[in-house]
Design a protein around this motif. Structure first.
Motif, PDB file in Angstrom:
ATOM      1  N   ASN A  16       0.725  -1.233   0.046  1.00  0.00           N
ATOM      2  CA  ASN A  16       0.082  -0.198   0.006  1.00  0.00           C
ATOM      3  C   ASN A  16       0.659   0.914  -0.117  1.00  0.00           C
ATOM      4  N   ASN A  17       0.086   2.385  -0.610  1.00  0.00           N
ATOM      5  CA  ASN A  17       0.877   3.498  -0.196  1.00  0.00           C
ATOM      6  C   ASN A  17       1.171   3.994   0.877  1.00  0.00           C
ATOM      7  N   GLU A  18       1.980   4.611   1.118  1.00  0.00           N
ATOM      8  CA  GLU A  18       1.826   5.769   2.668  1.00  0.00           C
ATOM      9  C   GLU A  18       2.689   7.018   2.706  1.00  0.00           C
ATOM     10  N   PHE A  19       2.312   7.479   3.975  1.00  0.00           N
ATOM     11  CA  PHE A  19       3.069   9.114   3.252  1.00  0.00           C
ATOM     12  C   PHE A  19       3.927   9.643   4.537  1.00  0.00           C
ATOM     13  N   ASN A  20       4.995   9.539   3.095  1.00  0.00           N
ATOM     14  CA  ASN A  20       6.315   9.985   4.457  1.00  0.00           C
ATOM     15  C   ASN A  20       5.993  10.890   5.840  1.00  0.00           C
ATOM     16  N   ASP A  21       4.975  11.954   4.901  1.00  0.00           N
ATOM     17  CA  ASP A  21       5.111  12.909   6.080  1.00  0.00           C
ATOM     18  C   ASP A  21       3.487  13.135   6.902  1.00  0.00           C
ATOM     19  N   LYS A  22       3.594  12.595   7.336  1.00  0.00           N
ATOM     20  CA  LYS A  22       1.880  12.561   8.316  1.00  0.00           C
ATOM     21  C   LYS A  22       1.147  13.465   8.757  1.00  0.00           C
ATOM     22  N   SER A  23       2.121  14.760   8.694  1.00  0.00           N
ATOM     23  CA  SER A  23       0.959  15.393   9.043  1.00  0.00           C
ATOM     24  C   SER A  23      -0.319  16.085   7.548  1.00  0.00           C
ATOM     25  N   ALA A  24       0.371  15.516   6.542  1.00  0.00           N
ATOM     26  CA  ALA A  24      -0.433  15.701   5.671  1.00  0.00           C
ATOM     27  C   ALA A  24      -1.486  15.522   5.014  1.00  0.00           C
ATOM     28  N   VAL A  25      -1.973  14.161   6.410  1.00  0.00           N
ATOM     29  CA  VAL A  25      -3.020  13.485   6.293  1.00  0.00           C
ATOM     30  C   VAL A  25      -3.824  14.130   7.708  1.00  0.00           C
ATOM     31  N   TYR A  26      -3.456  15.260   8.221  1.00  0.00           N
ATOM     32  CA  TYR A  26      -4.680  15.815   9.527  1.00  0.00           C
ATOM     33  C   TYR A  26      -4.415  17.559   9.284  1.00  0.00           C
ATOM     34  N   SER A  27      -3.716  17.544   8.092  1.00  0.00           N
ATOM     35  CA  SER A  27      -3.278  19.121   8.359  1.00  0.00           C
ATOM     36  C   SER A  27      -4.356  19.907   7.918  1.00  0.00           C
ATOM     37  N   THR A  28      -4.616  21.429   8.177  1.00  0.00           N
ATOM     38  CA  THR A  28      -5.750  21.584   7.164  1.00  0.00           C
ATOM     39  C   THR A  28      -5.348  22.117   5.437  1.00  0.00           C
ATOM     40  N   ILE A  29      -3.569  21.511   5.192  1.00  0.00           N
ATOM     41  CA  ILE A  29      -3.211  22.264   3.689  1.00  0.00           C
ATOM     42  C   ILE A  29      -4.534  21.264   2.293  1.00  0.00           C
ATOM     43  N   GLU A  30      -4.570  21.873   1.603  1.00  0.00           N
ATOM     44  CA  GLU A  30      -5.314  20.861   0.080  1.00  0.00           C
ATOM     45  C   GLU A  30      -4.685  19.955  -0.110  1.00  0.00           C
ATOM     46  N   LYS A  31      -5.470  19.119  -0.009  1.00  0.00           N
ATOM     47  CA  LYS A  31      -5.292  17.229  -0.486  1.00  0.00           C
ATOM     48  C   LYS A  31      -5.683  17.668  -2.040  1.00  0.00           C
ATOM     49  N   PHE A  32      -5.421  18.431  -2.899  1.00  0.00           N
ATOM     50  CA  PHE A  32      -6.256  18.042  -3.860  1.00  0.00           C
ATOM     51  C   PHE A  32      -5.517  17.565  -5.722  1.00  0.00           C
ATOM     52  N   GLY A  33      -5.878  16.912  -5.416  1.00  0.00           N
ATOM     53  CA  GLY A  33      -5.411  15.156  -6.571  1.00  0.00           C
ATOM     54  C   GLY A  33      -4.562  14.032  -5.959  1.00  0.00           C
ATOM     55  N   VAL A  34      -4.787  13.957  -4.692  1.00  0.00           N
ATOM     56  CA  VAL A  34      -4.615  12.430  -4.022  1.00  0.00           C
ATOM     57  C   VAL A  34      -5.698  11.395  -4.092  1.00  0.00           C
ATOM     58  N   CYS A  35      -5.606  10.755  -5.051  1.00  0.00           N
ATOM     59  CA  CYS A  35      -6.246   9.446  -4.697  1.00  0.00           C
ATOM     60  C   CYS A  35      -6.627   8.826  -3.810  1.00  0.00           C
ATOM     61  N   SER A  36      -7.934   8.285  -3.343  1.00  0.00           N
ATOM     62  CA  SER A  36      -7.393   7.663  -1.578  1.00  0.00           C
ATOM     63  C   SER A  36      -8.847   5.979  -2.529  1.00  0.00           C
ATOM     64  N   ILE A  37      -8.846   5.352  -1.189  1.00  0.00           N
ATOM     65  CA  ILE A  37      -9.902   3.946  -1.169  1.00  0.00           C
ATOM     66  C   ILE A  37     -10.096   4.445   0.255  1.00  0.00           C
ATOM     67  N   SER A  38     -11.510   4.145   0.221  1.00  0.00           N
ATOM     68  CA  SER A  38     -11.594   4.024   1.436  1.00  0.00           C
ATOM     69  C   SER A  38     -11.538   2.655   2.504  1.00  0.00           C
ATOM     70  N   THR A  39     -11.321   3.091   3.388  1.00  0.00           N
ATOM     71  CA  THR A  39     -10.985   1.294   4.233  1.00  0.00           C
ATOM     72  C   THR A  39     -11.645   0.666   5.177  1.00  0.00           C
ATOM     73  N   GLY A  40     -11.828   1.500   6.171  1.00  0.00           N
ATOM     74  CA  GLY A  40     -12.681   1.365   7.274  1.00  0.00           C
ATOM     75  C   GLY A  40     -13.210   2.424   7.845  1.00  0.00           C
ATOM     76  N   GLN A  41     -13.445   1.451   9.209  1.00  0.00           N
ATOM     77  CA  GLN A  41     -13.513   2.727  10.285  1.00  0.00           C
ATOM     78  C   GLN A  41     -13.275   2.481  11.951  1.00  0.00           C
ATOM     79  N   VAL A  42     -12.740   3.329  12.309  1.00  0.00           N
ATOM     80  CA  VAL A  42     -12.268   3.248  14.091  1.00  0.00           C
ATOM     81  C   VAL A  42     -13.169   3.979  14.750  1.00  0.00           C
ATOM     82  N   ASN A  43     -14.404   2.896  15.601  1.00  0.00           N
ATOM     83  CA  ASN A  43     -14.982   3.484  16.845  1.00  0.00           C
ATOM     84  C   ASN A  43     -14.170   3.783  18.191  1.00  0.00           C
ATOM     85  N   ILE A  44     -14.713   5.219  18.762  1.00  0.00           N
ATOM     86  CA  ILE A  44     -14.408   5.551  20.187  1.00  0.00           C
ATOM     87  C   ILE A  44     -14.913   5.813  20.277  1.00  0.00           C
TER      88      ILE A  44
END
Length: 184
Positions: free
Chosen positions: A140-168
């Motif tokens: 699987n593809n993985e982010f080298n810089d994980k802050s790209a996932v949770y930051s507010t920067i634009e993620k335009f052009g990142v193709c993704s696949i929905s994978t599941g859910q975490v319940n808290i």
């Protein structure tokens, strides 16, 4: 008498219940509670990792139980940079290598008392359907810089696949916010 100089605090207690809907049979989870510079840790841990657990089937959906406790006390000077939970869901491939199966984020609710959170997870992909590399090599593809996932920067052009859910499940206590004119 109320102390007008008391610092507002958030008490976050709870547990990461489970992950569901993932294709993998064994999963573990890494988590971080991320917040802005206006927040400080008073007590507790901001990150952790669960044990690896085996999935069982419930209503035709794979469910992996973690029951990982969370406990954190934060003080704050402003609500700017409100805390959120960032999760990474991991599995092992057929060779025993760790591979990412999902990323997700969710803001801590702004409501005292009991709350349930569902964090929808996804992972980056080369295109909208799994590639040959992902399907056959379980790579699987993985982010080298994980802050790209949770930051507010634009993620335009990142193709993704929905994978599941975490319940808290969380129990939240807000202290001394009203003294500073903030009603939560």
């Amino acid at each position: 008498m109320l102390n007008a100089f008391a610092t507002p605090q958030i008490y976050i207690m709870g547990r990461i219940l489970n992950a569901c809907g993932f294709d993998s049979e064994e999963l573990y989870l890494k988590y971080n509670i991320i917040f802005g510079p206006n927040f400080n840790v008073v007590n507790g841990e901001t990150s952790g990792e669960t044990f690896q657990s085996i999935a069982y089937e419930e209503d035709n959906i794979n469910v992996v139980n973690f029951d990982q406790p969370l406990a954190l006390n934060l003080s704050c000077r402003s609500i700017n940079g409100w805390p959120k939970i960032f999760v990474e869901v991991w599995s092992n491939d057929h060779e025993g290598k760790n591979c990412i199966v999902g990323y997700g984020t969710g803001f801590i609710p702004v409501k005292s008392g009991f709350s349930k959170m569902t964090i929808n997870c996804w992972r980056p992909s080369d295109k909208t359907s799994p590639s040959f590399k992902e399907t056959l090599l379980n790579n699987n593809n993985e982010f080298n810089d994980k802050s790209a996932v949770y930051s507010t920067i634009e993620k335009f052009g990142v193709c993704s696949i929905s994978t599941g859910q975490v319940n808290i499940e969380l129990e939240l206590i807000f202290k001394d916010f009203i003294l500073h004119g903030i009603e939560i």
